[in-house]
Design an enzyme around this catalytic site. Structure first.
Site, PDB file in Angstrom:
ATOM      1  N   GLY A 241       0.916  -8.114 -14.959  1.00 52.03           N
ATOM      2  CA  GLY A 241       1.386  -6.976 -15.741  1.00 52.03           C
ATOM      3  C   GLY A 241       2.847  -7.102 -16.134  1.00 52.03           C
ATOM      4  O   GLY A 241       3.235  -6.763 -17.253  1.00 52.03           O
ATOM      5  N   THR A 242       3.658  -7.594 -15.215  1.00 55.59           N
ATOM      6  CA  THR A 242       5.091  -7.713 -15.501  1.00 55.59           C
ATOM      7  C   THR A 242       5.334  -8.662 -16.667  1.00 55.59           C
ATOM      8  O   THR A 242       6.102  -8.348 -17.583  1.00 55.59           O
ATOM      9  CB  THR A 242       5.848  -8.189 -14.234  1.00 55.59           C
ATOM     10  OG1 THR A 242       5.662  -7.207 -13.213  1.00 55.59           O
ATOM     11  CG2 THR A 242       7.333  -8.339 -14.500  1.00 55.59           C
TER      12      THR A 242
ATOM     13  N   ASN B  99       2.915   5.142 -11.599  1.00 52.23           N
ATOM     14  CA  ASN B  99       2.489   4.535 -10.342  1.00 52.23           C
ATOM     15  C   ASN B  99       2.943   5.307  -9.111  1.00 52.23           C
ATOM     16  O   ASN B  99       2.376   5.161  -8.039  1.00 52.23           O
ATOM     17  CB  ASN B  99       2.986   3.089 -10.247  1.00 52.23           C
ATOM     18  CG  ASN B  99       4.476   2.965 -10.500  1.00 52.23           C
ATOM     19  OD1 ASN B  99       5.003   3.514 -11.482  1.00 52.23           O
ATOM     20  ND2 ASN B  99       5.170   2.253  -9.644  1.00 52.23           N
TER      21      ASN B  99
ATOM     22  N   GLN C 223      -1.616   0.958 -14.293  1.00 47.62           N
ATOM     23  CA  GLN C 223      -2.263   1.814 -13.294  1.00 47.62           C
ATOM     24  C   GLN C 223      -3.568   2.445 -13.781  1.00 47.62           C
ATOM     25  O   GLN C 223      -4.356   2.920 -12.967  1.00 47.62           O
ATOM     26  CB  GLN C 223      -1.291   2.911 -12.835  1.00 47.62           C
ATOM     27  CG  GLN C 223      -0.134   2.412 -11.987  1.00 47.62           C
ATOM     28  CD  GLN C 223      -0.550   1.887 -10.617  1.00 47.62           C
ATOM     29  OE1 GLN C 223      -1.632   2.195 -10.114  1.00 47.62           O
ATOM     30  NE2 GLN C 223       0.299   1.071 -10.018  1.00 47.62           N
TER      31      GLN C 223
ATOM     32  N   ALA D 178      -4.782  -7.624 -13.022  1.00 48.46           N
ATOM     33  CA  ALA D 178      -6.082  -7.669 -12.353  1.00 48.46           C
ATOM     34  C   ALA D 178      -6.045  -7.109 -10.937  1.00 48.46           C
ATOM     35  O   ALA D 178      -6.987  -6.453 -10.496  1.00 48.46           O
ATOM     36  CB  ALA D 178      -6.607  -9.108 -12.333  1.00 48.46           C
ATOM     37  N   HIS D 179      -4.938  -7.341 -10.220  1.00 50.25           N
ATOM     38  CA  HIS D 179      -4.931  -6.966  -8.800  1.00 50.25           C
ATOM     39  C   HIS D 179      -4.853  -5.458  -8.586  1.00 50.25           C
ATOM     40  O   HIS D 179      -4.950  -4.999  -7.450  1.00 50.25           O
ATOM     41  CB  HIS D 179      -3.809  -7.690  -8.044  1.00 50.25           C
ATOM     42  CG  HIS D 179      -2.437  -7.134  -8.263  1.00 50.25           C
ATOM     43  ND1 HIS D 179      -1.809  -6.336  -7.347  1.00 50.25           N
ATOM     44  CD2 HIS D 179      -1.577  -7.251  -9.300  1.00 50.25           C
ATOM     45  CE1 HIS D 179      -0.614  -5.995  -7.795  1.00 50.25           C
ATOM     46  NE2 HIS D 179      -0.448  -6.542  -8.985  1.00 50.25           N
TER      47      HIS D 179
ATOM     48  N   THR E 212      -0.847 -24.120 -18.440  1.00 49.70           N
ATOM     49  CA  THR E 212      -2.273 -24.233 -18.085  1.00 49.70           C
ATOM     50  C   THR E 212      -2.763 -22.884 -17.576  1.00 49.70           C
ATOM     51  O   THR E 212      -2.120 -22.245 -16.755  1.00 49.70           O
ATOM     52  CB  THR E 212      -2.463 -25.323 -17.018  1.00 49.70           C
ATOM     53  OG1 THR E 212      -2.027 -26.562 -17.581  1.00 49.70           O
ATOM     54  CG2 THR E 212      -3.916 -25.442 -16.588  1.00 49.70           C
TER      55      THR E 212
ATOM     56  N   CYS F  74       7.187  -2.342  -5.820  1.00 45.18           N
ATOM     57  CA  CYS F  74       7.864  -3.337  -6.640  1.00 45.18           C
ATOM     58  C   CYS F  74       9.377  -3.269  -6.575  1.00 45.18           C
ATOM     59  O   CYS F  74      10.049  -4.074  -7.161  1.00 45.18           O
ATOM     60  CB  CYS F  74       7.395  -3.243  -8.072  1.00 45.18           C
ATOM     61  SG  CYS F  74       5.660  -3.652  -8.175  1.00 45.18           S
TER      62      CYS F  74
END
Lengths: 383, 385
Positions: B71-72, B151, B179, B200-201, B237, B329
């Site tokens: 996301g960052t 968040n 979020q 994703a996390h 990659t 964060c």
């Protein structure tokens, strides 16, 4: 699905089973955010990241505080070059690199040119070597950085890092090396070689994709490129890829143990591959310096042959005709062109890169397969 | 009873179905997706399937989805590269944004590249829409960056309303949707939005992977240079298993969304009701107590002033309960939450963020309520010295 025999380890490597085993707990029960300071899930993740940092530092001869985790070598290279460019803008705007660098370096430099950077792209000779006298002569009062890769991804040629850092430091210029292809294959010691910045990735040394590291020498301050929660001491924000970092650490530890023996084994396999091909097929030759190169890499020119057809016909082995990262391009390899090969010879060249799973039988099989395919193609050409 | 995890806004447990989808790419299908041989082609098709899955779920086109390291990076790309590409001179954000947005914009403002304005918030932390319009009227061609779901305090903005306003003033609109992705349905056909992001996390996918949606009307410069991956938009990659895992996680999130929403809203309601009944003086920050109009996964609790508040999180950890004071964060810094600071929450109160996930149970919530009730009941019962 049945795959051909893999001989493209410079593009990527399979994940080592031990590495996957090390990662799995962090893909299941230990799923915490390494930045969560108030509970055991966070601490467990942070501990794992600390261990991985030691393992990476150990392989490079660095100390833990000098390692910044990234999403891969490309991001590391971007951070190193752009970070130095921003931090040293008062000193100057000139960067020296080499025409045969990976696209990660070249594209980043070209991007900086648009914002006022001056870049010198050093040429290479027919073996891929750079002229160190020319390198030194290219340094200007405004030069802030020299970036030379440790080993070329296409031809495997290695560069004398220690000599280059001596030249750079004699003129108070920083030195960055894209060591993506060399780390885990050759001994690199950032202290002995006096390297200021080094980029690397996990998936080239049997670690996972999507993770890499940048070594930044102690006391060297560069400007972060990705802002957010001040992770990685403010140099690279974003939730840490804990399982990936654990995998990178484990992969480094394994390389440190096996690297020397593996280099000898692969060197011998590579030599027998070359002897088998060069002895049986006329007009073939090896591209690049054969003395100073990676033990696992061989780039062979097959002479005046339809390169694309050759590559497509070699369907029993997985090889490449250049960097995977440029595969969207149908241009001949710019690395081989920089060595002076014409378009046809560049198209007619194939990179073989061997690795941990390569066995002597694979080499014998590949030689036989290649000879058959080339003979068939030459017969067709006669008619 | 095993440890209770109520920090799902920091990160979530990887869904086992997701791990199963990732494993083949961590073992036999290991190729580099840019390689043209079979190893590479197999992986390339897995990545493109994942792109299509995500695009379909969001009613977007696959060509609008770009994979990133999280996301960052996606937020940094949207902000830095839209300002650079369109030569924007002005940006509007709010003081309660995630640092991925705030620090990025502040960095650009410090360099003199943009002028940065903050939209006013009310005491609940809600965006003053009239003020936003006022700012937009005076500053044409602006980047607006406002998060969808906060968040820390769970406040939601009306994406549709803000996007219409941005369109009216020809502003570029980026929303940090980290979020809400996977927790609410996003229909991009229906929204005039330039950039949204996913990590994703935060929805039971893997760490180290995210995506940036770039509306087809936009063509911005890359953030990370080198290589022709992601149609020349993002060198490097691809994190293959991460990408495949993320698509699987989003697919599961959409498949089970209604059930999870109901389940988690039930847990949150239970917690609000019982805490309110058991602990006198307890309040909730922002909109988070408004179950139907806040991020249903987040409850920001403000405990009454107490000398033990400093140790509250550690006491909860000892009681096997994992939660947080705010955003994970702000790592390594001991400054108080900038979000609660913007809301003028009194520093003597004990602020804890509980964030729920699909694996939490009613029993866990009851245990947490018991522990908290005991901590604060002791205070009431203790004789005065």
């Amino acid at each position: 699905m049945k795959y051909p025999i893999y001989m493209d380890y410079n593009a990527t490597t399979p994940l080592d089973k031990e590495v996957l085993e090390a990662m799995l707990p962090y893909l299941t029960d230990h799923f915490g955010n390494a930045a969560s300071r108030f509970h055991a899930y966070g601490w467990k993740a942070a501990e794992a990241v600390d261990l991985a940092r030691q393992q990476v530092a150990g392989l490079l001869g660095a100390s833990e505080k000098e390692i910044v985790f990234t999403s891969g070598a490309t991001e590391s290279v971007n951070l190193a070059i752009k970070g130095v460019y921003e931090a040293f803008s008062r000193k100057g705007n000139h960067i020296i690199t080499v025409a045969t660098e990976h696209k990660a370096v070249l594209d980043t430099c070209q991007h900086l040119e648009k914002s006022g950077a001056e870049i010198t792209y050093l040429p290479v000779d027919s073996e891929g070597n750079i002229d160190l006298t020319l390198l030194e002569a290219s340094i200007r009062p405004t030069t802030i950085l020299i970036s030379v890769m440790a080993a070329n991804n296409e031809i495997g040629v290695t560069y004398p890092l220690k000599t280059i850092t001596e030249i750079a430091h004699r003129h108070q210029v920083l030195f960055h090396t894209d060591a993506t292809q060399a780390v885990g294959k050759l001994l690199i010691d950032v202290i002995a070689d006096e390297i200021d910045l080094l980029s690397m990735s996990a998936h080239k040394l049997y670690g996972p994709k999507g993770v890499g590291a940048l070594y930044i020498r102690k006391k060297l301050n560069i400007v972060a490129q990705q802002d957010g929660g001040k992770h990685e001491r403010g140099l690279r924000s974003g939730t840490l890829n804990v399982p990936g970092i654990v995998g990178l650490g484990k992969a480094c530890e394994i390389c440190q143990q096996r690297m020397t023996r593996e280099a000898i084994r692969l060197g011998a396999l590579r030599d027998s591959l070359e002897n088998g091909i060069l002895g049986a097929i006329p007009e073939t030759k090896i591209n690049g310096n054969i003395t100073y190169r990676l033990p696992n890499t061989s780039n062979i020119c097959f002479g005046r042959i339809d390169g694309e057809q050759l590559l497509m016909s070699l369907n029993e082995i997985a090889v490449s005709n250049g960097s995977a990262c440029n595969s969207a391009s149908t241009e001949p390899s710019y690395v081989l062109k920089a060595l002076g090969l014409d378009d046809d010879s560049a198209y007619g060249s194939i990179r073989f890169s061997l690795g941990r799973m390569t066995k002597p039988e694979d080499i014998d099989f590949a030689i036989k397969h290649i000879i058959e395919v080339v003979n068939r193609m030459q017969k067709v050409r006669v008619f | 009873m095993p440890r209770i995890y109520l920090d799902n806004a920091a990160t979530t447990r990887l869904d086992d179905e997701v791990l199963q989808a990732m494993l083949p790419l961590m073992t036999e299908n290991f190729g580099n997706p840019s390689s043209i041989h079979a190893h590479g082609r197999q992986v390339r098709s897995a990545i493109e399937r994942a792109r299509k899955t995500i695009a379909t779920l969001l009613s977007a086109s696959p060509s609008e989805i770009f994979f990133t390291s999280g996301g960052t990076e996606a937020d940094n790309t949207a902000i830095t590269c839209s300002i650079d590409t369109y030569q924007l001179k002005h940006a509007i954000t709010s003081p309660t944004e995630h640092h991925a947005v705030l620090h990025t914009l502040e960095h650009l403002a410090k360099q003199g590249i943009i002028e940065l304005s903050y939209v006013k918030l009310n005491e609940k932390g809600q965006v003053d829409v009239a003020h936003l319009e006022e700012l937009l009227r005076t500053k044409p061609r602006t980047l607006v960056s406002l998060m969808h779901g906060n968040n820390e305090i769970g406040n939601l903005i009306d994406l549709k309303q803000i996007s219409e306003i941005c369109k009216k003033y020809n502003a570029i609109f980026h929303s940090d949707t980290v979020q809400t992705m996977g927790h609410y349905t996003h229909n991009l056909q229906d929204l005039n939005i330039d950039f949204i992001v996913g990590a994703a996390h935060k929805f039971h996918g893997p760490k180290g992977v995210g995506f940036l949606y770039i509306n087809a009307n936009n063509k911005i410069h890359p953030f990370i240079h080198g290589g022709s991956q992601e149609r020349n938009m993002r060198g490097g990659t691809e994190n293959v298993y991460g990408i495949v895992g993320m698509a699987k996680a989003l697919e599961i999130a959409y498949r089970d969304m209604e059930a999870h929403q109901n389940h988690i809203k039930g847990l949150k309601t239970r917690m609000i009701e019982k805490l309110t009944a058991n602990i006198p003086g307890i309040t909730f920050n922002g909109d988070s107590a408004n179950v139907d109009n806040s991020l249903y996964t987040v409850l920001s609790v403000s405990f009454p002033p107490s000398s033990d508040n400093d140790m509250l999180l550690f006491n909860l950890d000892i009681a096997q309960i994992s939660c947080s004071s705010g955003s994970a964060c702000s790592s390594g810094t001991d400054v108080g939450s900038h979000v609660l600071g913007a809301l003028n929450v009194h520093p003597d109160r004990g602020n804890v963020r509980f964030s729920f996930g699909k694996y939490n149970t009613e029993e866990e919530i009851d245990k947490v309520i018991d522990v908290l009730t005991e901590i604060y009941a002791k205070k009431v019962l203790a004789p005065n010295p």
